[in-house]
Design an enzyme around this catalytic site. Structure first.
Site, PDB file in Angstrom:
ATOM      1  N   ALA A  63     -13.571  57.904   0.103  1.00  9.47           N
ATOM      2  CA  ALA A  63     -14.202  58.398   1.330  1.00  9.47           C
ATOM      3  C   ALA A  63     -15.388  57.487   1.625  1.00  9.47           C
ATOM      4  O   ALA A  63     -15.850  56.764   0.746  1.00  9.47           O
ATOM      5  CB  ALA A  63     -14.692  59.818   1.103  1.00  9.47           C
ATOM      6  N   GLY A 106     -10.967  59.241  -2.784  1.00  4.60           N
ATOM      7  CA  GLY A 106     -10.065  59.596  -1.678  1.00  4.60           C
ATOM      8  C   GLY A 106      -8.925  58.601  -1.545  1.00  4.60           C
ATOM      9  O   GLY A 106      -7.852  58.943  -1.041  1.00  4.60           O
ATOM     10  N   GLU A 109      -6.368  59.814  -3.852  1.00  6.70           N
ATOM     11  CA  GLU A 109      -5.847  61.071  -3.290  1.00  6.70           C
ATOM     12  C   GLU A 109      -4.853  60.776  -2.153  1.00  6.70           C
ATOM     13  O   GLU A 109      -3.800  61.409  -2.068  1.00  6.70           O
ATOM     14  CB  GLU A 109      -7.013  61.946  -2.838  1.00  6.70           C
ATOM     15  CG  GLU A 109      -7.816  62.504  -4.016  1.00  6.70           C
ATOM     16  CD  GLU A 109      -9.118  63.140  -3.600  1.00  6.70           C
ATOM     17  OE1 GLU A 109      -9.331  64.319  -3.950  1.00  6.70           O
ATOM     18  OE2 GLU A 109      -9.909  62.461  -2.899  1.00  6.70           O
ATOM     19  N   GLU A 129     -15.620  60.125  -8.517  1.00  7.27           N
ATOM     20  CA  GLU A 129     -16.548  60.970  -7.754  1.00  7.27           C
ATOM     21  C   GLU A 129     -17.720  61.489  -8.585  1.00  7.27           C
ATOM     22  O   GLU A 129     -18.841  61.616  -8.093  1.00  7.27           O
ATOM     23  CB  GLU A 129     -15.782  62.159  -7.148  1.00  7.27           C
ATOM     24  CG  GLU A 129     -14.909  61.819  -5.948  1.00  7.27           C
ATOM     25  CD  GLU A 129     -13.504  61.403  -6.335  1.00  7.27           C
ATOM     26  OE1 GLU A 129     -12.643  61.346  -5.442  1.00  7.27           O
ATOM     27  OE2 GLU A 129     -13.264  61.102  -7.525  1.00  7.27           O
TER      28      GLU A 129
HETATM   29  N1  T1G Z   1     -18.180  54.200   1.037  1.00 11.85           N
HETATM   30  C1  T1G Z   1     -19.070  53.445   1.746  1.00 11.85           C
HETATM   31  N2  T1G Z   1     -19.444  52.172   1.403  1.00 11.85           N
HETATM   32  C2  T1G Z   1     -18.871  51.654   0.311  1.00 11.85           C
HETATM   33  C3  T1G Z   1     -17.943  52.385  -0.482  1.00 11.85           C
HETATM   34  C4  T1G Z   1     -17.585  53.710  -0.063  1.00 11.85           C
HETATM   35  N3  T1G Z   1     -16.702  54.450  -0.736  1.00 11.85           N
HETATM   36  N4  T1G Z   1     -17.567  51.593  -1.521  1.00 11.85           N
HETATM   37  C5  T1G Z   1     -18.233  50.430  -1.379  1.00 11.85           C
HETATM   38  N5  T1G Z   1     -19.012  50.459  -0.288  1.00 11.85           N
HETATM   39  C6  T1G Z   1     -19.864  49.367   0.224  1.00 11.85           C
HETATM   40  C7  T1G Z   1     -21.000  48.995  -0.733  1.00 11.85           C
HETATM   41  O1  T1G Z   1     -22.129  49.793  -0.526  1.00 11.85           O
HETATM   42  C8  T1G Z   1     -21.254  47.541  -0.367  1.00 11.85           C
HETATM   43  O2  T1G Z   1     -22.025  47.538   0.796  1.00 11.85           O
HETATM   44  C9  T1G Z   1     -19.853  47.023  -0.016  1.00 11.85           C
HETATM   45  O3  T1G Z   1     -19.066  48.201   0.286  1.00 11.85           O
HETATM   46  C10 T1G Z   1     -19.182  46.294  -1.155  1.00 11.85           C
HETATM   47  O4  T1G Z   1     -19.213  47.127  -2.300  1.00 11.85           O
HETATM   48  C11 T1G Z   1     -12.720  62.608  -0.739  1.00 11.85           C
HETATM   49  C12 T1G Z   1     -15.208  62.613  -2.044  1.00 11.85           C
HETATM   50  C13 T1G Z   1     -14.813  49.555  -4.645  1.00 11.85           C
HETATM   51  C14 T1G Z   1     -15.271  48.975  -6.980  1.00 11.85           C
HETATM   52  O5  T1G Z   1     -16.937  56.013  -5.658  1.00 11.85           O
HETATM   53  O6  T1G Z   1     -17.054  51.540  -6.826  1.00 11.85           O
HETATM   54  O7  T1G Z   1     -13.650  59.486  -2.192  1.00 11.85           O
HETATM   55  O8  T1G Z   1     -24.042  46.441  -0.101  1.00 11.85           O
HETATM   56  O9  T1G Z   1     -20.770  45.652  -3.614  1.00 11.85           O
HETATM   57  O10 T1G Z   1     -18.656  45.153  -6.510  1.00 11.85           O
HETATM   58  O11 T1G Z   1     -12.396  63.036  -2.984  1.00 11.85           O
HETATM   59  O12 T1G Z   1     -17.705  49.374  -4.266  1.00 11.85           O
HETATM   60  O13 T1G Z   1     -22.339  45.114   1.086  1.00 11.85           O
HETATM   61  O14 T1G Z   1     -23.734  46.800   2.332  1.00 11.85           O
HETATM   62  O15 T1G Z   1     -19.683  47.670  -4.670  1.00 11.85           O
HETATM   63  O16 T1G Z   1     -16.527  44.527  -5.294  1.00 11.85           O
HETATM   64  C15 T1G Z   1     -15.208  57.563  -4.229  1.00 11.85           C
HETATM   65  C16 T1G Z   1     -17.241  53.325  -4.668  1.00 11.85           C
HETATM   66  C17 T1G Z   1     -15.952  57.981  -3.003  1.00 11.85           C
HETATM   67  C18 T1G Z   1     -15.954  53.938  -5.074  1.00 11.85           C
HETATM   68  C19 T1G Z   1     -15.964  47.428  -5.123  1.00 11.85           C
HETATM   69  N6  T1G Z   1     -15.180  56.117  -4.318  1.00 11.85           N
HETATM   70  N7  T1G Z   1     -17.160  51.875  -4.578  1.00 11.85           N
HETATM   71  O17 T1G Z   1     -16.992  46.912  -5.902  1.00 11.85           O
HETATM   72  O18 T1G Z   1     -18.302  45.665  -4.070  1.00 11.85           O
HETATM   73  S1  T1G Z   1     -16.059  59.747  -2.916  1.00 11.85           S
HETATM   74  C20 T1G Z   1     -16.069  55.457  -5.034  1.00 11.85           C
HETATM   75  C21 T1G Z   1     -17.103  51.103  -5.693  1.00 11.85           C
HETATM   76  C22 T1G Z   1     -14.487  60.261  -2.480  1.00 11.85           C
HETATM   77  C23 T1G Z   1     -12.859  62.067  -2.119  1.00 11.85           C
HETATM   78  C24 T1G Z   1     -14.220  61.729  -2.552  1.00 11.85           C
HETATM   79  C25 T1G Z   1     -17.145  49.619  -5.481  1.00 11.85           C
HETATM   80  C26 T1G Z   1     -15.763  48.935  -5.540  1.00 11.85           C
HETATM   81  P1  T1G Z   1     -23.076  46.417   1.034  1.00 11.85           P
HETATM   82  P2  T1G Z   1     -19.596  46.527  -3.736  1.00 11.85           P
HETATM   83  P3  T1G Z   1     -17.626  45.453  -5.496  1.00 11.85           P
END
Ligand code: T1G
Length: 687
Positions: A63, A106, A109, A129
């Site tokens: 998400a 997500g 999911e 999450e």
């Molecule tokens: N939402 C918004 N921005 C995100 C994002 C996300 N999910 N993931 C990454 N970004 C932005 C990040 O801030 C950065 O921005 C840029 O993308 C590159 O990321 C419904 C409730 C995928 C392993 O927890 O672990 O789904 O600094 O520098 O090192 O049940 O990003 O360039 O402005 O980290 O290559 C669950 C979170 C959400 C994964 C890539 N998902 N992301 O790593 O790049 S909750 C997560 C990561 C959810 C559902 C629930 C990592 C990555 P900027 P980066 P990277």
């Protein structure tokens, strides 16, 4: 059709490609685009099956986390992902999810709403999450156990660690590993799926047998102490074995919202974006040249020098490691070997990989080869004169463009730089012990440090798998300057009547990785004593300074390394309280006219934590830290401050800065002007 999801038909298969760089998050427009794409495919006679995949470097990484702040601020959630995923799952045409990069949260999911999942080798899938203080909120806790069983699903949701495609295939989450081009492989798999019945994951019950999760709950209680989301995640997955799918989703959704509106989630989301924000340096020239670091040299093979060398070797950078005596050099190399032996024992590295890295190490008793190094890191004794002498010497032999970095933890970078003819090439690289383990690298700019050296250091931090945080030059920089105030209060509390173990236990239970006095014993009470000697001349008459720590150090009680400090230590370095310490403290208190009394848990927390916050605010005012979040990232990655409390500055904000100011005043302290200003307008630090 949303332009965030592309639609094409290839060989009778509709291919939906999500295109929302950088990580294809489910930002506004993406779920809508997926729904439109599936609707189109269902009515498209040319499409007999559907493939959904991500464009760019990854499948869906979850998400859009930025949306959560809006929901917590009262905005109505835009979309119900549950219904979208059931819509996909109810497709009469087989839906194949094609995964590369990461399918997280997500993203996984969405993938599990498909009838089949294929992935390229090396792809990662997971439900991270809990690292944001929430749980899966789109049926992940209900569909995942239906694919891989309750125990594996609960483990994945509780710890949030991703697994790779091969493990996911073995676990039953992924149906096939695609060699070669993913799109082509997925289309072929979809065509083949036409010959098989469409199975909805939500209808699959065969893996939902009752499983005992007591062991998992115990491990979560130990490793994720104090965190609420991991426990909720286990409860939600466990419900999948007891409730029908729809009821399980309702239960999950209730727990999800409880977590989302919690302070732990606000704190952890702050840290998520904070770890990315600290890499951005406002005002640093965009054209600041990033120098290539392909050779390093390190002066001093002590605990820090050896740990720093291990970081460079792990990054594949050859290291010349210098010491003054064969014994010291051998001890340094032995430390590095021990670092690697434990990596092999923990299965993190093979002996072949270790050999490869050790082949990059060149121990030396001379400075031979230092003239070729792109960076020279000094890790000698924490003494200003010694460091200045070392830098003056390095200045004579290092190549002009070489970076000269000091690992000092408190000393004046500008004084050290002034010992050279190239202050613009001098910078602080403050690693934290053990340097090959701790993620933080405090990068200290001097008055004359060039933008190129700063940009190169920030880039190098990533290569060394560190979180690099840029700070200004002052005594103790950011981390140790604040820690000094925190530790001072801890020692005062002991002098006034609290037992060392009481102070440590209160902060440990509150969430700190270790109590302050135990940290003192780990770092060595002699180190703190020596640093205080360096600054004795700055002490102001009439101001109270902690005495008991110095007394212990002057008695040779250096902590773990001497088996005695604030605690007694056995051969396994297990700590036990020492009545002799209480006696010493009583005498110190008497000598300095300090009244002893009963001390409450609340007082311990108030004085130690508010000391951190107040000093942090002063550091912000002085611009020594760029943002409050930089301080939080330093404390979470370098000082064992619990991420689920957001770091000291975020914690203060969540407590309310107005209340924090009043509580500081109640302690008889003067709140930092910045705190007063923000409290007056109910402001936030980094707003
Ligand atoms: N939402 C918004 N921005 C995100 C994002 C996300 N999910 N993931 C990454 N970004 C932005 C990040 O801030 C950065 O921005 C840029 O993308 C590159 O990321 C419904 C409730 C995928 C392993 O927890 O672990 O789904 O600094 O520098 O090192 O049940 O990003 O360039 O402005 O980290 O290559 C669950 C979170 C959400 C994964 C890539 N998902 N992301 O790593 O790049 S909750 C997560 C990561 C959810 C559902 C629930 C990592 C990555 P900027 P980066 P990277």
């Amino acid at each position: 059709m949303s332009d965030l999801v592309r639609y094409e038909v290839r060989d009778g298969v509709a291919v939906l490609t999500i295109d929302n760089p950088p990580v294809n998050a489910l930002s506004p427009g993406v779920p809508e685009g997926i729904r439109e794409g599936v609707e189109r495919a269902l009515t498209d006679a040319a499409a007999r099956a559907i493939v959904i995949m991500g464009g760019g470097r990854t499948f869906i990484a979850g998400a859009d986390i930025r949306e959560f702040a809006k929901i917590v601020a009262g905005e109505k959630p835009r979309l119900n992902l549950y219904s979208l995923l059931e819509f996909i799952e109810d497709s009469p045409k087989p839906v194949v999810m094609a995964i590369h990069g990461t399918a997280l949260g997500g993203g996984l999911e969405v993938a599990m709403s498909g009838h089949y999942r294929v992935a390229v080798a090396g792809a990662q899938v997971g439900q991270p999450e809990v690292k944001l203080g929430i749980i899966p909120g789109a049926a992940g806790t209900q569909r995942l156990p239906r694919l891989c069983g309750v125990v594996t699903a609960a483990e994945m949701c509780a710890f949030g660690e991703p697994i790779d495609a091969a493990e996911a295939h073995t676990a039953g989450i992924v149906d096939a590993i695609i060699d070669g081009d993913l799109r082509t492989g997925a289309v072929a798999f979809a065509q083949d799926a036409l010959t098989r019945p469409v199975r909805k994951v939500r209808d699959r019950e065969e893996k939902l047998g009752h499983q005992h999760l007591a062991d998992l709950r115990f491990r979560v209680g130990k490793r994720l102490r104090g965190q609420t989301a991991p426990v909720a995640a286990i409860d939600a997955v466990e419900a999948a074995a007891n409730l029908p799918f729809a009821a399980g989703c309702e239960f999950e959704s209730k727990l999800f919202n409880q977590c989302l509106f919690s302070s732990q989630s606000k704190a952890l989301i702050h840290i998520f974006f904070g770890e990315r924000a600290v890499a951005k340096i406002p005002g640093l020239g965009k054209d600041a040249e990033i120098l290539k670091i392909s050779r390093a040299a390190i002066v001093g093979a002590g605990t820090m020098g050896a740990g720093i060398a291990t970081c460079y070797l792990n990054a594949g950078i050859p290291v010349a490691l210098q010491e003054v005596t064969p014994a010291a050099l051998d001890a340094g190399v032995a430390r590095i070997r021990r670092n690697y032996e434990s990596s092999i024992q923990k299965g993190r590295m093979s002996s072949g990989e270790v050999e490869e890295r050790l082949n990059l190490l060149r121990p030396t008793l001379s400075y031979e080869g230092f003239e070729k190094a792109d960076i020279i890191v000094e890790a000698v004794f924490e003494n200003l004169e010694l460091k200045k002498k070392t830098f003056a010497h390095l200045d004579t032999l290092a190549k002009p463009e070489a970076i000269l970095a000091t690992n000092t933890s408190t000393l004046d970078i500008d004084s050290i730089a002034a010992a050279t003819g190239r202050p613009e090439q001098v910078i602080g690289h403050h690693f934290f012990s053990p340097a090959n383990v701790m993620r933080l690298l405090e990068i200290v700019r001097g008055k004359k440090t060039s933008d190129s050296v700063i940009a190169t250091s920030m880039d190098l931090a990533k290569k060394l798998k560190k979180v690099g945080v840029l700070v200004g030059n002052c005594r103790g920089f950011v981390g140790n300057r604040m820690f000094h105030e925190y530790m001072t209060q801890a020692v005062f509390l002991v002098e006034e009547g609290a037992e060392p173990k009481f102070v440590d236990d209160v902060l440990y239970e509150w969430g700190m990785a270790m109590g302050p006095l135990a940290v003192g014993d780990l770092a060595g009470l002699d180190v703190g004593w020596r640093i205080r000697q360096e600054f004795r001349n700055l002490e102001v008459p009439g101001v109270r300074y902690p005495q008991a720590g110095d007394q212990l150090a002057e008695m040779g009680r250096y902590g773990q390394k001497t088996g005695k400090g604030w605690y007694l230590y056995d051969a396994e370095r297990r700590a036990t309280p020492d009545a002799e310490v209480t006696q010493i403290v009583v005498e110190v208190a008497a000598e300095h006219g300090i009244a002893r009394r009963a001390i409450s848990k609340e007082e311990v927390l108030e004085r130690t934590l508010l000391a951190l916050v107040n000093e942090g605010a002063r550091i912000l005012e002085e611009g020594i830290a760029l943002r409050a979040v930089d301080i939080d990232i330093i404390y979470v990655n370098g000082y064992g401050f619990p991420a689920w409390r957001g770091g000291p500055m975020k914690w203060a904000e969540l407590e309310g800065l107005k209340a924090v100011c009043e509580r500081i005043r109640k302690l008889g302290w003067e709140p930092a002007p910045l705190l007063l200003t923000l409290a007056a307008r109910d402001g936030k630090f980094d707003a």
